[in-house]
Every structure is written in structure tokens, then in C-alpha cells.
Design a protein around this motif. Sequence first.
Motif, PDB file in Angstrom:
ATOM      1  N   LEU A   1      16.559 -50.233   9.359  1.00 22.50           N
ATOM      2  CA  LEU A   1      16.911 -51.648   9.493  1.00 22.50           C
ATOM      3  C   LEU A   1      16.892 -52.335   8.135  1.00 22.50           C
ATOM      4  N   PHE A   2      15.922 -51.990   7.296  1.00 25.95           N
ATOM      5  CA  PHE A   2      15.869 -52.563   5.949  1.00 25.95           C
ATOM      6  C   PHE A   2      17.114 -52.202   5.149  1.00 25.95           C
ATOM      7  N   LEU A   3      17.551 -50.943   5.233  1.00 27.77           N
ATOM      8  CA  LEU A   3      18.740 -50.521   4.494  1.00 27.77           C
ATOM      9  C   LEU A   3      19.978 -51.264   4.978  1.00 27.77           C
ATOM     10  N   ILE A   4      20.080 -51.471   6.292  1.00 28.02           N
ATOM     11  CA  ILE A   4      21.222 -52.201   6.845  1.00 28.02           C
ATOM     12  C   ILE A   4      21.209 -53.651   6.361  1.00 28.02           C
ATOM     13  N   MET A   5      20.045 -54.292   6.417  1.00 27.45           N
ATOM     14  CA  MET A   5      19.936 -55.687   5.954  1.00 27.45           C
ATOM     15  C   MET A   5      20.230 -55.782   4.459  1.00 27.45           C
ATOM     16  N   PHE A   6      19.770 -54.813   3.683  1.00 26.91           N
ATOM     17  CA  PHE A   6      20.024 -54.805   2.243  1.00 26.91           C
ATOM     18  C   PHE A   6      21.520 -54.681   1.967  1.00 26.91           C
ATOM     19  N   ALA A   7      22.191 -53.802   2.709  1.00 24.70           N
ATOM     20  CA  ALA A   7      23.632 -53.612   2.513  1.00 24.70           C
ATOM     21  C   ALA A   7      24.409 -54.873   2.881  1.00 24.70           C
ATOM     22  N   VAL A   8      24.053 -55.503   3.994  1.00 25.70           N
ATOM     23  CA  VAL A   8      24.747 -56.721   4.421  1.00 25.70           C
ATOM     24  C   VAL A   8      24.527 -57.843   3.401  1.00 25.70           C
ATOM     25  N   THR A   9      23.308 -57.978   2.911  1.00 25.74           N
ATOM     26  CA  THR A   9      23.013 -59.009   1.913  1.00 25.74           C
ATOM     27  C   THR A   9      23.784 -58.761   0.622  1.00 25.74           C
ATOM     28  N   ALA A  10      23.864 -57.491   0.202  1.00 22.89           N
ATOM     29  CA  ALA A  10      24.611 -57.156  -1.014  1.00 22.89           C
ATOM     30  C   ALA A  10      26.090 -57.491  -0.858  1.00 22.89           C
ATOM     31  N   VAL A  11      26.647 -57.214   0.310  1.00 27.50           N
ATOM     32  CA  VAL A  11      28.056 -57.544   0.563  1.00 27.50           C
ATOM     33  C   VAL A  11      28.264 -59.053   0.516  1.00 27.50           C
ATOM     34  N   MET A  12      27.357 -59.816   1.125  1.00 30.52           N
ATOM     35  CA  MET A  12      27.476 -61.277   1.110  1.00 30.52           C
ATOM     36  C   MET A  12      27.421 -61.817  -0.320  1.00 30.52           C
ATOM     37  N   LEU A  13      26.517 -61.292  -1.127  1.00 33.38           N
ATOM     38  CA  LEU A  13      26.413 -61.742  -2.517  1.00 33.38           C
ATOM     39  C   LEU A  13      27.663 -61.377  -3.305  1.00 33.38           C
ATOM     40  N   ARG A  14      28.196 -60.181  -3.046  1.00 36.53           N
ATOM     41  CA  ARG A  14      29.400 -59.741  -3.763  1.00 36.53           C
ATOM     42  C   ARG A  14      30.602 -60.606  -3.385  1.00 36.53           C
ATOM     43  N   VAL A  15      30.748 -60.890  -2.100  1.00 45.76           N
ATOM     44  CA  VAL A  15      31.854 -61.741  -1.653  1.00 45.76           C
ATOM     45  C   VAL A  15      31.717 -63.142  -2.236  1.00 45.76           C
ATOM     46  N   ALA A  16      30.494 -63.676  -2.240  1.00 46.09           N
ATOM     47  CA  ALA A  16      30.276 -65.009  -2.793  1.00 46.09           C
ATOM     48  C   ALA A  16      30.559 -65.033  -4.287  1.00 46.09           C
ATOM     49  N   ARG A  17      30.210 -63.964  -5.009  1.00 52.78           N
ATOM     50  CA  ARG A  17      30.468 -63.906  -6.450  1.00 52.78           C
ATOM     51  C   ARG A  17      31.960 -63.858  -6.726  1.00 52.78           C
ATOM     52  N   ARG A  18      32.692 -63.065  -5.923  1.00 50.73           N
ATOM     53  CA  ARG A  18      34.136 -63.004  -6.104  1.00 50.73           C
ATOM     54  C   ARG A  18      34.796 -64.344  -5.787  1.00 50.73           C
ATOM     55  N   GLY A  19      34.280 -65.017  -4.733  1.00 49.99           N
ATOM     56  CA  GLY A  19      34.822 -66.329  -4.391  1.00 49.99           C
ATOM     57  C   GLY A  19      34.565 -67.337  -5.491  1.00 49.99           C
ATOM     58  N   GLY A  20      33.400 -67.237  -6.148  1.00 49.67           N
ATOM     59  CA  GLY A  20      33.088 -68.162  -7.240  1.00 49.67           C
ATOM     60  C   GLY A  20      33.959 -67.900  -8.455  1.00 49.67           C
ATOM     61  N   GLU A  21      34.276 -66.613  -8.716  1.00 50.59           N
ATOM     62  CA  GLU A  21      35.128 -66.278  -9.855  1.00 50.59           C
ATOM     63  C   GLU A  21      36.562 -66.710  -9.625  1.00 50.59           C
TER      64      GLU A  21
END
Length: 292
Positions: free
Chosen positions: A271-291
Motif C-alpha cells: 500500500l505504501f508503494l502504491i501511495m508513493f507512486a500515485v503521489t509521484a505521478v501527481m507531483l510530476r503532472v503538477a510540475r509539467r502543468g506549471g512549466e
Amino acid sequence: MNPQRAAWLFLAPALLVLGLFFLLPVIAALALSLTDYDLYALADIRDLRFVALGNYWELLHRPLFWSALGHTLYFVLVGVPLSIVASLGAALLLNSPLARCKPLFRTALFAPVVTTVVAVAVIWRYLFNTKYGLANYALGGLGIHPVDWLGDPRWAMPTIILFAVWKNFGYNMIIFLAALQAIPADLYEAARIDGASPLRQFRHITLPMLGPTLLMVGILTVSGYFQLFAEPFVMTEGGPLQSTTSVLYLMYEEGFKWWNLGSASAVAFLLFLIMFAVTAVMLRVARRGGEA
């Protein structure tokens, strides 16, 4: 005294507490997940065996684990947007200059957050009771047949989602309210002078200014909703037909019902690995949206 040494001296008590009550249990749970620690090993440590990634491999081949993960993802995908929309809507209403008695409504909307989840879950279980619940009583007044809210697999998870949104949206509401109050009023004044409608002001001023707050609230809400346990435990006990069994509920059953502590620890780290992966995807999408 050296300033760096003094800083570490002041940090030492907090680091000691974190080490004893967070880092050490995490390391112990990771070690347990690599063994077949069960009731027999609990009685006699000589029965403990090292199985490496055997617990993880077995879980990935268990239909119940994938079913629980599907229920959890359903809860997250439906509950998180509803919670964020409810939080932002309530914050916008409270931040409106037309609102009256703001402290009263702010306290009333935040109250469910600080109430005990078990107590309010029991109350909701009676509210949605099939025979004498207020929900079916209201439906009866409209000429609609009673619904088995918590006993029908089609309705059990939506009912739990509704409860979770009501219980938790007040916390994010306070965060959104603080962020809204930090937006300069000059931006809205300039937009009104230019003839922008309230909808265009919300789209081009409010949402962009709330971007970092939306990201933080989204990550906090997703991580919290992935840890679904108390609601199904109290309201449905994982049923009916295991339709509300979440990953965390499965971990509880493995660890404290069947005493397969090694398998339960493996569930926790998956469950931790799944939550970590989802959080990383959210941060990556937000970073791309900011760029962009």
C-alpha cells in the motif's frame, strides 16, 4: 557552543522520539514482511522462517488483494474529487462578502472533522438502516421503496464514500479558506473593472492562485483516502460480500484475525508503494502543468 552542535542538541529529543516510535517500527515491519511470522512463530520463535519476497508474491496472486485494491481505488477516485469540490465550494461560500454568521458556519462545517469517526459512523449506520433509518423514511415520503444502503453491494461503498466526504471535507475547507483570503483583492477589482464575470474571475484568478494549495490538498486527501479502514470496519465489517473490504481492512484481518503478521506487513508496504507512486505521478503532472 558551536551553533551546529547546539542545533543538534535541541533536535535530539524530537529525533529520538521519531526514531523510537516511527523509524524503528517501520524497520521492524519491513523485516516482518520478509518472514512467515504467524501464530506459531509467536508461540515459538524457532518456527519463524525467512521467506524473502514470498509474502509479496503470494499477495500479488491473491484475488482478494486485487479485489480490496479495486475497492480502495474506487473509494479514492470517487471520494477525493467529491471531497475537494465540497471543500472548495464551502470555502468559496464562507469567503463570499454576502455570507453572514461566518464563524458559526465555519465551526459547524468543521465540527465533523474533530468528532470521533467510530461514534459518527455508528450514527450514520442507524441513519441508513434499512427498516427504521431516516434516509429510507425520507424516501418513503417520496413514494420510493426502501434501499438497503449498507446491505447491498451496489450501495454500500457509495454510502461509505458519502460518509467520508461529510466527515473530512471541513479540514480541507479551512485550508482553502486561508488560501482564498491570501489572494489580493486588487486582482478581483481589476477584473471587475474589465468586465469579467464571476465565472471568469474564478477560472482566471481563483483557480491559478489556488494551484499550489490544490496540489497539497489533493495529495493529503489521496493519501488519507487510501487508508480507508474505520468506515467499513464500523459500518459494514467489510461486507456485504466483501464489497467494502479495503487494502487496510485486509491488512487488519491478516494481522489481527488470522495472525499472519508477515503477510499483513507485506500488505502495508505494498500500500505504501502504491501511495508513493500515485503521489509521484501527481507531483510530476503538477510540475509539467506549471512549466506549461
